[in-house]
Design an enzyme around this catalytic site. Sequence first.
Site, mmCIF file in Angstrom:
data_model
loop_
_atom_site.group_PDB
_atom_site.id
_atom_site.type_symbol
_atom_site.label_atom_id
_atom_site.label_comp_id
_atom_site.label_asym_id
_atom_site.label_seq_id
_atom_site.Cartn_x
_atom_site.Cartn_y
_atom_site.Cartn_z
ATOM 1 N N GLN A 12 1.159 -1.613 0.893
ATOM 2 C CA GLN A 12 1.361 -0.894 -0.420
ATOM 3 C C GLN A 12 2.156 0.259 -0.436
ATOM 4 O OE1 GLN A 12 -1.812 0.496 -2.703
ATOM 5 N NE2 GLN A 12 -0.988 -0.155 -4.605
ATOM 6 N N ARG A 36 3.840 -6.932 12.286
ATOM 7 C CA ARG A 36 4.741 -8.157 12.399
ATOM 8 C C ARG A 36 5.854 -7.905 11.620
ATOM 9 N NH1 ARG A 36 1.144 -10.463 14.656
ATOM 10 N NH2 ARG A 36 -0.818 -11.226 13.610
ATOM 11 N N TYR A 138 -15.183 2.314 5.368
ATOM 12 C CA TYR A 138 -13.813 2.895 5.033
ATOM 13 C C TYR A 138 -14.200 4.248 5.089
ATOM 14 C CZ TYR A 138 -9.670 3.605 2.043
ATOM 15 O OH TYR A 138 -8.558 3.957 1.476
HETATM 16 N N1 SER Z 1 -7.644 2.261 -3.107
HETATM 17 C C1 SER Z 1 -8.232 2.330 -2.057
HETATM 18 C C2 SER Z 1 -9.301 1.330 -1.904
HETATM 19 O O1 SER Z 1 -9.764 0.988 -3.036
HETATM 20 C C3 SER Z 1 -9.017 3.857 -2.081
HETATM 21 O O2 SER Z 1 -8.565 4.576 -1.145
HETATM 22 O O3 SER Z 1 -9.876 0.983 -1.105
#
Ligand code: SER
Length: 316
Positions: A12, A36, A138
């Site tokens: 993105q 890729r 994350y």
């Molecule tokens: N936009 C990201 C996500 O939603 C946040 O860093 O994972």
Amino acid sequence: MKKILVTGALGQIGSELTDKLRGTYGEDNVIASDIRSPENPSGIFEEIDVTKEKEIYEAAKKYNVDTIIHLAALLSAKAEAFPKVAWEINMGGLVNALEAAKELNLKFFTPSSIGAFGPSTPRDNTPQDTLQRPTTMYGVNKVAGELLCDYYYSRFGVDTRGVRFPGLISYVTPPGGGTTDYAVEIYYEAIRKGAYTSYIAQGTYMDMMYMPDALNAIIKLMEADPHQLKHRNAFNITAMSAAPEQFVEAIRKQVPDFKIDYQVDPVRQAIAESWPNSINADAAKEEWGFEAEYDIDRMTVDMLKKIREKIKRTSS
Ligand code: SER
């Protein structure tokens, strides 16, 4: 920055950043890479698996770059679905990229996120320096990543810099598997169907930013005088704090009959609730002049226009 290697260049951020960097620094001075090759690469492209120890190093050396912009990573919802894979890509990739920067004496940027905060972080006007105990894989990756980047700076002198991005909104390449993706989908559905079913509940505020502001922020931070930087990894930045109903209100100014309903996804809702409502970007403003041009209304006008044009192009 003079010659730049971008990892995750088809993602993105990467897809738009690569074009912008090529426009600014010259076509041959930006090496795009991803796991890729695209069908028709438009400039220099290298296939790099960031989890393979030497691949970033070898490409950086081959092209004699002075900067790595390391974007290859899994986003929050995907990382929750595949936590071990997220650890391998997000942390394994980062340490390999940092090692390359250390060995070759390169400048280094990697994004952190509002996901680096957690439920015990102050939710409103979240300070630059505060409690960071995220509850997602994350978030764990992002906090560890911030610390690792600061460590490579203080221990090895690598010029590492980063920002905590909010949800990024763009019409070019869709985000893959994030919690804030609804704020992109809502625009496509407004044009395609005039209606959107949101997986994030009404009243759930998160920081957001339009992609042009995000790209400018990366370049501005990387070009900033290092003597001005008291922080490094990573600066809070934001352009707006919004819940689904703010997007609805802004879209209705352009698409008056736009309809919204809610089917909340418990996983992504829980992630969203663990993140701040709005973060404070004063350190970024003071230390390197961060600013955002787009508020929600200005962004909405541009998003809807660009998506209309895109849909027209692909359907003709
Ligand atoms: N936009 C990201 C996500 O939603 C946040 O860093 O994972």
